[in-house]
Design a protein around this motif. Structure first.
Motif, PDB file in Angstrom:
ATOM      1  N   VAL A   1      44.147  46.051  38.911  1.00  0.00           N
ATOM      2  CA  VAL A   1      43.098  45.178  38.382  1.00  0.00           C
ATOM      3  C   VAL A   1      41.847  45.990  38.062  1.00  0.00           C
ATOM      4  O   VAL A   1      41.202  45.804  37.017  1.00  0.00           O
ATOM      5  CB  VAL A   1      42.766  44.048  39.385  1.00  0.00           C
ATOM      6  CG1 VAL A   1      41.437  43.399  39.070  1.00  0.00           C
ATOM      7  CG2 VAL A   1      43.854  43.014  39.358  1.00  0.00           C
ATOM      8  N   GLY A   2      41.511  46.926  38.982  1.00  0.00           N
ATOM      9  CA  GLY A   2      40.338  47.766  38.745  1.00  0.00           C
ATOM     10  C   GLY A   2      40.473  48.544  37.445  1.00  0.00           C
ATOM     11  O   GLY A   2      39.547  48.605  36.638  1.00  0.00           O
ATOM     12  N   ILE A   3      41.658  49.142  37.235  1.00  0.00           N
ATOM     13  CA  ILE A   3      41.857  49.943  36.028  1.00  0.00           C
ATOM     14  C   ILE A   3      41.853  49.047  34.789  1.00  0.00           C
ATOM     15  O   ILE A   3      41.281  49.386  33.760  1.00  0.00           O
ATOM     16  CB  ILE A   3      43.188  50.723  36.129  1.00  0.00           C
ATOM     17  CG1 ILE A   3      43.094  51.742  37.269  1.00  0.00           C
ATOM     18  CG2 ILE A   3      43.513  51.417  34.814  1.00  0.00           C
ATOM     19  CD1 ILE A   3      44.390  52.440  37.572  1.00  0.00           C
ATOM     20  N   TYR A   4      42.466  47.872  34.926  1.00  0.00           N
ATOM     21  CA  TYR A   4      42.649  47.000  33.768  1.00  0.00           C
ATOM     22  C   TYR A   4      41.342  46.331  33.343  1.00  0.00           C
ATOM     23  O   TYR A   4      40.943  46.381  32.189  1.00  0.00           O
ATOM     24  CB  TYR A   4      43.704  45.943  34.099  1.00  0.00           C
ATOM     25  CG  TYR A   4      44.040  45.008  32.961  1.00  0.00           C
ATOM     26  CD1 TYR A   4      44.524  45.500  31.754  1.00  0.00           C
ATOM     27  CD2 TYR A   4      43.891  43.633  33.097  1.00  0.00           C
ATOM     28  CE1 TYR A   4      44.853  44.653  30.717  1.00  0.00           C
ATOM     29  CE2 TYR A   4      44.210  42.780  32.064  1.00  0.00           C
ATOM     30  CZ  TYR A   4      44.688  43.295  30.880  1.00  0.00           C
ATOM     31  OH  TYR A   4      45.002  42.444  29.862  1.00  0.00           O
ATOM     32  N   TYR A   5      40.651  45.720  34.310  1.00  0.00           N
ATOM     33  CA  TYR A   5      39.431  44.991  33.961  1.00  0.00           C
ATOM     34  C   TYR A   5      38.204  45.883  33.967  1.00  0.00           C
ATOM     35  O   TYR A   5      37.170  45.534  33.414  1.00  0.00           O
ATOM     36  CB  TYR A   5      39.200  43.821  34.918  1.00  0.00           C
ATOM     37  CG  TYR A   5      40.168  42.698  34.733  1.00  0.00           C
ATOM     38  CD1 TYR A   5      40.055  41.839  33.638  1.00  0.00           C
ATOM     39  CD2 TYR A   5      41.208  42.494  35.618  1.00  0.00           C
ATOM     40  CE1 TYR A   5      40.952  40.810  33.460  1.00  0.00           C
ATOM     41  CE2 TYR A   5      42.111  41.470  35.443  1.00  0.00           C
ATOM     42  CZ  TYR A   5      41.976  40.633  34.359  1.00  0.00           C
ATOM     43  OH  TYR A   5      42.864  39.606  34.184  1.00  0.00           O
ATOM     44  N   GLY A   6      38.290  47.037  34.682  1.00  0.00           N
ATOM     45  CA  GLY A   6      37.184  47.981  34.666  1.00  0.00           C
ATOM     46  C   GLY A   6      36.096  47.684  35.666  1.00  0.00           C
ATOM     47  O   GLY A   6      35.276  48.540  35.952  1.00  0.00           O
ATOM     48  N   GLN A   7      36.048  46.464  36.216  1.00  0.00           N
ATOM     49  CA  GLN A   7      35.034  46.203  37.227  1.00  0.00           C
ATOM     50  C   GLN A   7      35.587  45.340  38.353  1.00  0.00           C
ATOM     51  O   GLN A   7      36.471  44.519  38.149  1.00  0.00           O
ATOM     52  CB  GLN A   7      33.807  45.553  36.609  1.00  0.00           C
ATOM     53  CG  GLN A   7      34.104  44.288  35.850  1.00  0.00           C
ATOM     54  CD  GLN A   7      32.826  43.660  35.345  1.00  0.00           C
ATOM     55  OE1 GLN A   7      31.768  44.255  35.428  1.00  0.00           O
ATOM     56  NE2 GLN A   7      32.921  42.443  34.853  1.00  0.00           N
ATOM     57  N   ILE A   8      35.048  45.585  39.550  1.00  0.00           N
ATOM     58  CA  ILE A   8      35.550  44.880  40.725  1.00  0.00           C
ATOM     59  C   ILE A   8      34.364  44.364  41.540  1.00  0.00           C
ATOM     60  O   ILE A   8      33.254  44.861  41.422  1.00  0.00           O
ATOM     61  CB  ILE A   8      36.432  45.792  41.606  1.00  0.00           C
ATOM     62  CG1 ILE A   8      35.678  47.061  41.983  1.00  0.00           C
ATOM     63  CG2 ILE A   8      37.712  46.135  40.887  1.00  0.00           C
ATOM     64  CD1 ILE A   8      36.459  47.976  42.890  1.00  0.00           C
ATOM     65  N   ASN A   9      34.651  43.352  42.347  1.00  0.00           N
ATOM     66  CA  ASN A   9      33.602  42.696  43.114  1.00  0.00           C
ATOM     67  C   ASN A   9      34.197  42.228  44.435  1.00  0.00           C
ATOM     68  O   ASN A   9      35.394  41.967  44.509  1.00  0.00           O
ATOM     69  CB  ASN A   9      33.070  41.508  42.293  1.00  0.00           C
ATOM     70  CG  ASN A   9      32.021  40.741  43.040  1.00  0.00           C
ATOM     71  OD1 ASN A   9      32.333  39.790  43.737  1.00  0.00           O
ATOM     72  ND2 ASN A   9      30.787  41.155  42.923  1.00  0.00           N
TER      73      ASN A   9
END
Lengths: 301, 318
Positions: A216-224
């Motif tokens: 998800v981090g790689i795909y969407y580029g941002q994490i929370n």
């Protein structure tokens, strides 16, 4: 038609992630009959650990894009698996013989604890994954251009699911997991160490969740720090759609939910995207509570 | 028993005089929050503590009540306190419609569906459903409540309004506990099959309990709207539901003093530790896990029921 195909692939990529997370829920539920609320937070933890490791060591430069990400995901999976085992040891094992209400509350507590621990460690703001870790050239498939990343994401999740399916169906440990899911006491009488089985489930589930987190981090580029909650809830929905406790069901449910949600967002409204997922959940529980491939649910003797 | 009556009288007297003794609006405001959450906790207690239904979306009914009151009072200038029963009825009807088909679901399924319902309500409010809810900004300019031409706007005035409603709530749920209805719910919680076997219509009772809890949450929502004069979807998110749930579970599910103690601890205590405000939820989470391991009935669990002529058996209500 092009638009539809693009949305379909988009949905499958997201659905693959849901499926990976859903597997963690469904395996724990299968063996322990417990909704592991904290699973979503382990997924978040995977995403953040991936980011930290990337900051410490530039995997993709040394090992090449694919090898680097592969090693990164493996390392994160290992670390989160340890956390999963710890979680089970601290929050669930003491409650093995307690009323189910207590175990669910403990799971909820563990989830709140982990989510806030992540917030205190990494901060409440969105964190950005480095850009361009993997080449993202469009690939032409069935006449539409699909970003390579999306295809990779889907393939990786399918590969992991296939591996898990093989593991559960064909190995001795897998057989033990299935036996413990059907009847813990009978499994124990057959000489299966149920505590070990539960530990293994808490290794595999969080490891898959962590892999999904990095993806998800790689795909969407941002994490929370809150992302695990919404992803976790949807993944649990996916597990219910497929039939909880059922491993192929979780895969099917995840992909289905991903596609449904993406189509809903594309053709109905983006603002209602999350509501669509929960609407599907309620509908499934009304019409077919055991899910597509699952066991009976309704509270009757 | 006399000792209990004495303690209750002292506490009542103390809190009745509190705004006079300490005219500090800040602490009165904190107590107002505690009273409001105690009301919410007691309403959820009826669902979770007495009936054993896992409702993790209580904020939805609270929100329906608050929005009903806010919309009607801002659009039609109806005095907001008159809307208490209307908002309660709206929340109750909504709960009836939602819970009717799902009430038979097993514990954790019900939990996840109620979470889903809570989220759908919040998303609907954010998307300005029917053009009534004002989107993510919410509704503002909700008129202050009035009692006998006295406009209620200061914290101490709200203190008596909300505190008074809390007393009504305590009395109502205390009476309900003692009633045939309350006993039936206890039976369902302890052993649903046996209850059904004794001729209790379990589905009906569960649904009725759910709706009563929702009605009360809707009325609490009205008070909240009147107190804040501005409401927005952010006040009714999942963590709100979790907070109310934690108040019930940590305080003592099924016990009125327990729930009130829970409200004091979970809403009041963080005010003393403002420096650690960020870590508040961290402590909640850890407390929930530890509590379930070491004292899974909460801090003040309900006492065993007493019936005339039957001696109380120790731990009989387990």
């Amino acid at each position: 038609m092009d638009f539809f195909l693009q949305q379909l692939f988009n949905g499958l990529a997201v659905g693959g992630i849901y499926a990976l997370v859903a597997l963690g829920y469904t395996m724990v539920y299968g063996v322990m009959k417990l909704m592991n609320f904290a699973h979503g937070e382990l997924f978040t933890m995977g995403a953040f650990l991936g980011l930290t490791l990337l900051g410490v060591f530039s995997f993709t430069e040394v090992l090449g894009p694919f090898g680097g990400i592969f090693v990164l995901i493996l390392m994160v999976m290992g670390m989160v698996a340890i956390m999963g085992v710890l979680l089970e040891r601290v929050a669930y094992r003491p409650l093995r013989n307690s009323p189910r209400l207590s175990a669910i509350v403990s799971a909820l507590g563990a989830s709140i604890f982990l989510q806030n621990a992540i917030m205190l460690m990494y901060g409440a703001r969105f964190q950005v994954y480095p850009h361009g870790l993997l080449p993202n050239t469009p690939v032409s498939l069935f006449g539409v251009d699909i970003p390579l990343l999306r295809i990779l994401l889907f393939l990786v999740s399918v590969f992991m699911m296939a591996g898990l399916y093989f593991f559960v169906q064909r190995t001795r440990i897998g057989t033990a997991i299935r036996a413990a899911a059907i009847d813990q006491d009978a499994a124990r009488l057959m000489g299966i160490n149920v505590d070990r089985v539960i530990q293994i489930v808490f290794i595999i589930g969080p490891a898959l969740g962590a892999a999904a987190g990095v993806m998800v981090g790689i795909y969407y580029g941002q994490i929370n720090f809150t992302m695990g909650w919404i992803f976790g809830l949807k993944a649990f929905t996916a597990a219910i759609i497929g039939g909880i406790g059922n491993i192929p069901g979780a895969m099917l449910g995840g992909l289905l939910l991903g596609v449904l949600e993406t189509m809903g967002a594309a053709y109905i409204s983006t603002a209602w995207k999350d509501a669509i997922a929960f609407g599907v959940l309620i509908l499934i529980l009304l019409v077919r509570p055991r899910g597509i491939l699952g066991e009976r649910v309704a509270d009757k003797l | 028993m006399n000792k209990n009556a004495f303690i209750i009288s002292v506490l009542l007297a103390f809190f009745a005089c509190f705004p006079v003794l300490f005219s500090n609006p800040y602490w009165i405001g904190v107590l107002n929050d505690i009273w409001l959450y105690a009301i919410l906790g007691l309403s959820l207690n009826w669902i979770v503590g007495h009936t054993g239904l896992f409702n993790l979306g209580h904020a939805a009914y609270y929100a329906v009540g608050a929005y009903t009151a806010a919309i009607l009072s801002t659009r039609y200038n109806i005095p907001i306190l008159w809307l208490l029963p209307v908002a309660g009825a709206a929340a109750g009807l909504f709960a009836l419609a939602v819970a009717r088909p799902i009430i038979h679901l097993r514990g954790d399924y019900l939990a996840i569906v109620t979470i889903g319902v809570g989220e759908i309500v919040r998303i609907a409010l954010e998307n300005d459903i029917f053009g009534l809810t004002g989107g993510s900004n919410g509704i503002f300019g909700i008129p202050r409540p009035e009692i006998f031409d006295m406009r209620i706007r200061r914290p101490w005035q709200f203190y008596y309004l909300i505190g008074g409603f809390l007393l009504i709530t305590i009395w109502f749920f205390y009476r309900l506990e003692q009633s045939r209805f309350g006993r039936a719910l206890n039976y369902i919680k302890e052993d649903e099959t046996a209850a059904e076997g004794s001729g209790i219509n379990t589905a009906w009772y569960k649904l009725a309990a759910f709706v009563i809890g929702a009605v009360w949450a809707g009325m609490a929502g009205t008070l909240f709207a009147a107190k804040m004069t501005i409401i927005s979807p952010g006040s009714f998110n999942f963590w709100e539901s979790v907070l109310i749930f934690a108040i019930v579970i940590l305080g003592g599910a099924g016990s009125i003093p327990g729930v009130i103690l829970g409200a004091f601890l979970l809403v009041g205590l963080p005010e003393f530790f403002r420096n650690f405000a960020d870590a508040r939820m961290l402590f909640f989470g850890a407390a929930m896990v530890l509590m379930m391991i070491f004292r899974n009935k909460g801090l003040l669990p309900p006492l065993a029921r007493k019936y005339a002529g039957v001696p109380r058996v120790k731990g009989g209500d387990a």
